[in-house]
Design a protein around this motif. Structure first.
Motif, short mmCIF file in Angstrom:
data_model
loop_
_atom_site.label_atom_id
_atom_site.label_comp_id
_atom_site.label_asym_id
_atom_site.label_seq_id
_atom_site.Cartn_x
_atom_site.Cartn_y
_atom_site.Cartn_z
N VAL A 1 -8.93 -8.31 13.42
CA VAL A 1 -8.08 -7.85 12.32
C VAL A 1 -6.77 -8.63 12.37
N PRO A 2 -6.41 -9.35 11.29
CA PRO A 2 -5.25 -10.25 11.35
C PRO A 2 -3.91 -9.52 11.43
N ASP A 3 -2.92 -10.22 11.94
CA ASP A 3 -1.55 -9.72 11.90
C ASP A 3 -1.13 -9.51 10.45
N GLY A 4 -0.33 -8.49 10.23
CA GLY A 4 0.27 -8.25 8.92
C GLY A 4 -0.70 -7.94 7.81
N SER A 5 -1.90 -7.43 8.14
CA SER A 5 -2.93 -7.23 7.12
C SER A 5 -3.18 -5.77 6.74
N VAL A 6 -2.43 -4.85 7.33
CA VAL A 6 -2.65 -3.43 7.10
C VAL A 6 -1.33 -2.76 6.75
N VAL A 7 -1.35 -1.84 5.76
CA VAL A 7 -0.15 -1.07 5.45
C VAL A 7 -0.36 0.39 5.86
N LEU A 8 0.76 1.08 6.05
CA LEU A 8 0.71 2.47 6.51
C LEU A 8 0.09 3.39 5.46
N SER A 9 0.48 3.18 4.20
CA SER A 9 -0.04 4.02 3.13
C SER A 9 0.13 3.30 1.81
N ARG A 10 -0.64 3.73 0.83
CA ARG A 10 -0.50 3.17 -0.52
C ARG A 10 -0.60 4.30 -1.54
N SER A 11 -0.12 4.04 -2.74
CA SER A 11 -0.19 5.04 -3.80
C SER A 11 -0.20 4.37 -5.16
N ALA A 12 -1.01 4.92 -6.06
CA ALA A 12 -0.95 4.56 -7.47
C ALA A 12 0.12 5.46 -8.10
N VAL A 13 1.36 4.97 -8.11
CA VAL A 13 2.49 5.83 -8.48
C VAL A 13 2.48 6.20 -9.96
N TRP A 14 1.72 5.48 -10.77
CA TRP A 14 1.62 5.86 -12.17
C TRP A 14 0.83 7.15 -12.34
N ARG A 15 0.03 7.50 -11.33
CA ARG A 15 -0.79 8.71 -11.41
C ARG A 15 -0.34 9.78 -10.41
N PHE A 16 -0.09 9.36 -9.16
CA PHE A 16 0.30 10.30 -8.11
C PHE A 16 1.79 10.09 -7.82
N THR A 17 2.60 10.69 -8.64
CA THR A 17 4.04 10.40 -8.64
C THR A 17 4.77 10.95 -7.43
N HIS A 18 4.18 11.91 -6.74
CA HIS A 18 4.85 12.55 -5.60
C HIS A 18 4.15 12.29 -4.27
N SER A 19 3.42 11.21 -4.17
CA SER A 19 2.73 10.90 -2.91
C SER A 19 3.70 10.89 -1.75
N GLN A 20 3.28 11.51 -0.64
CA GLN A 20 4.12 11.54 0.57
C GLN A 20 3.29 11.14 1.78
N ALA A 21 3.83 10.21 2.55
CA ALA A 21 3.26 9.84 3.85
C ALA A 21 4.43 9.63 4.80
N VAL A 22 4.34 10.27 5.97
CA VAL A 22 5.44 10.26 6.93
C VAL A 22 4.89 9.83 8.29
N PHE A 23 5.48 8.81 8.88
CA PHE A 23 5.09 8.34 10.21
C PHE A 23 6.28 8.49 11.15
N ILE A 24 6.12 9.34 12.17
CA ILE A 24 7.20 9.67 13.11
C ILE A 24 6.77 9.31 14.53
N ASP A 25 7.63 8.56 15.22
CA ASP A 25 7.37 8.16 16.62
C ASP A 25 5.99 7.50 16.75
N THR A 26 5.78 6.49 15.95
CA THR A 26 4.50 5.80 15.87
C THR A 26 4.52 4.53 16.70
N GLU A 27 3.47 4.32 17.49
CA GLU A 27 3.28 3.05 18.18
C GLU A 27 2.32 2.21 17.35
#
Length: 482
Positions: free
Chosen positions: A382-408
């Motif tokens: 799996v390459p460096d820089g190829s994955v994101v923490l979360s994504r959202s289609a903000v035009w449809r899901f306007t209140h998407s929430q994802a929280v990452f705390i103390d993550t390695e």
């Protein structure tokens, strides 16, 4: 870190096969050996039938396997022509409109030299059965036509309702997980524990809404493995697009899109107060083989503890309120997703390819997905820089929430961290992509977040402390109290 899934499955399979299936009739000459699991005095009412050949068999396109009672009446019939896409109702599944739902499944599965036959329904207690096999079912096999050539008995007594055991070797109350779940009465109001012994269980599992208060407990991740290749092409929207608008999911949250996608999960739960512990769920759908949840939970107070969830796209879907701890989740595209409020702690999230870890579709009335003290790892390649923490289609899901705390996190996490569609923060004013205390998985140093998506933000320590409390996130439910 746990061993690769291939090693886990090999170990679990060896454990399962090390226990002999003694309730067998005599082999038909030198061609094959016929068996059902369990002692000679009686097998489980949900036992699969097994035929072991001297070489890997080939499934034919005609003929049938019939199971008849001692009086000659037909108990079940499995036709070779339909075996790869057979139909049966699992878990008494009923759609939102009251229409019973039949799942597509494989009624005859071949692995190595053994063909396993999965019947359409449970047998009866305390009965003797005779099996016939038409010669056309397996190429080059003479079949079993004589009544009594292959016969077996089911055990006489029923089971205790509050504590059930499952053993693929036939030494428990049931041979399948679904068999035990079906023994729990609808309208159940008391806690029921189902202990699943070591082994590999190849089945789709479904728990309907009126069977709450269940705990399904394995012997350890990698020792108890439930697996199946269920997916959108077999039982989801793509498979059922012509199945009629009435056969829709129960407890639908997204009315316009959740028509049939509830049925594609390998292990689906529509009941509240459900716990899954100490086992592996592996949706064996291959990479690129469509959306394929290992686990889908769609109700309140669903807890997953010390489990290993394996798939590629959409591995874990949670609606309502869900809690995950001490677990491992692997996948590549949105492998934690749903409309629910989800708290995941002390777990490993493994990316098996470039893609997205999570996609939260919560609305303004509830929090989304919160990850605390998780490790973000990657499979080789799996390459460096190829994955994101979360994504959202903000035009449809306007209140998407994802929280990452103390993550390695490893270097496969992209510097931008997050993704939105359209890529315009002006259209994401109510988005909540939050982060706190992220560190490098190898060095332990703080991650440089200077290139993060502009409409994401870093929490304060006070905010991070508040959002690290599962009872706060889950609206007063303390999943650790039980």
């Amino acid at each position: 870190m746990k061993a690769p899934i291939t090693a886990l499955l090999t170990t679990a399979l060896a454990l399962s096969l090390a226990i002999p299936a003694s309730a067998s009739s005599a082999p038909s000459g030198s061609e094959a050996r016929f068996s059902v699991p369990g002692p000679a005095r009686g097998t489980c009412v949900d036992a699969p039938l097994k035929i072991t050949f001297p070489a890997p068999p080939t499934l034919g396109s005609s003929g049938a396997i019939e199971v008849r009672r001692a009086d000659g009446t037909l108990a079940d019939r499995v036709e070779a022509a339909a075996a790869k896409a057979d139909k049966k109702n699992i878990g008494a599944a009923v759609s939102d409109t009251g229409l019973p739902h039949d799942f597509s499944y494989e009624s005859i599965m071949i692995e190595g030299n053994t063909a396993s036959v999965y019947l359409h329904r449970q047998l009866e207690y305390g009965q003797e059965y005779h099996v016939t096999v038409d010669p056309e079912v397996f190429a080059g096999f003479g079949g079993v036509r004589e009544a009594g050539k292959w016969s077996f008995k089911t055990r006489k007594r029923g089971v205790q309702r509050r504590h059930l055991t499952v053993s693929g070797a036939g030494t428990g109350d049931f041979c399948t997980v679904q068999g035990a779940i079906d023994a729990v009465p609808t309208g159940n109001r008391s806690p029921v524990t189902i202990d699943v012994r070591p082994g590999v269980y190849t089945e789709i599992v479904y728990v309907r809404e009126d069977r709450p208060h269940l705990t399904v407990r394995g012997a350890g991740a990698g020792r108890t493995v439930i697996q199946y290749a269920n997916n959108d092409l077999r039982n989801g929207d793509k498979a059922l697009s012509n199945g009629g608008p009435a056969d829709v999911c129960p407890r639908r949250v997204l009315e316009t899109s959740d028509l049939h996608n509830c049925w594609r999960a390998m292990f689906g739960v529509d009941a509240a107060d459900f716990r899954l512990q100490n086992l592996t769920l592996h949706n064996t759908t291959p990479d690129g083989g469509s959306q394929a949840e290992a686990f889908r939970g769609n109700n309140e107070r669903i807890a997953l503890e010390r489990v290993d969830l394996r798939s590629h796209q959409d591995t874990l879907r949670l609606q309502g309120k869900g809690f995950v701890t001490g677990s491992r989740i692997s996948g590549d595209t949105d492998f934690v997703w749903g409309t629910g409020t989800v708290f995941i702690q002390d777990s490993v999230l493994e990316s098996t390819d470039a893609g997205y870890i999570s996609q939260s579709r919560n609305d303004a009335t509830r929090p989304g997905a919160v990850f605390v003290r998780t490790k973000l790892t990657r499979a080789p390649g799996v390459p460096d820089g190829s994955v994101v923490l979360s994504r959202s289609a903000v035009w449809r899901f306007t209140h998407s929430q994802a929280v990452f705390i103390d993550t390695e996190m490893d270097d496969h996490i992209a510097p931008v961290g997050w993704a939105i569609d359209p890529n315009d923060c002006a259209q994401a004013q109510t988005l909540s992509f939050w982060e706190y205390g992220s560190t490098d998985l190898t060095t332990g140093r703080a991650v440089d977040t200077g290139q993060r998506l502009p409409c994401s933000r870093q929490l304060t320590s006070a905010e991070a402390e508040k959002w690290s409390d599962p009872s706060f996130v889950l609206g007063g439910w303390n999943p650790r109290s039980r």
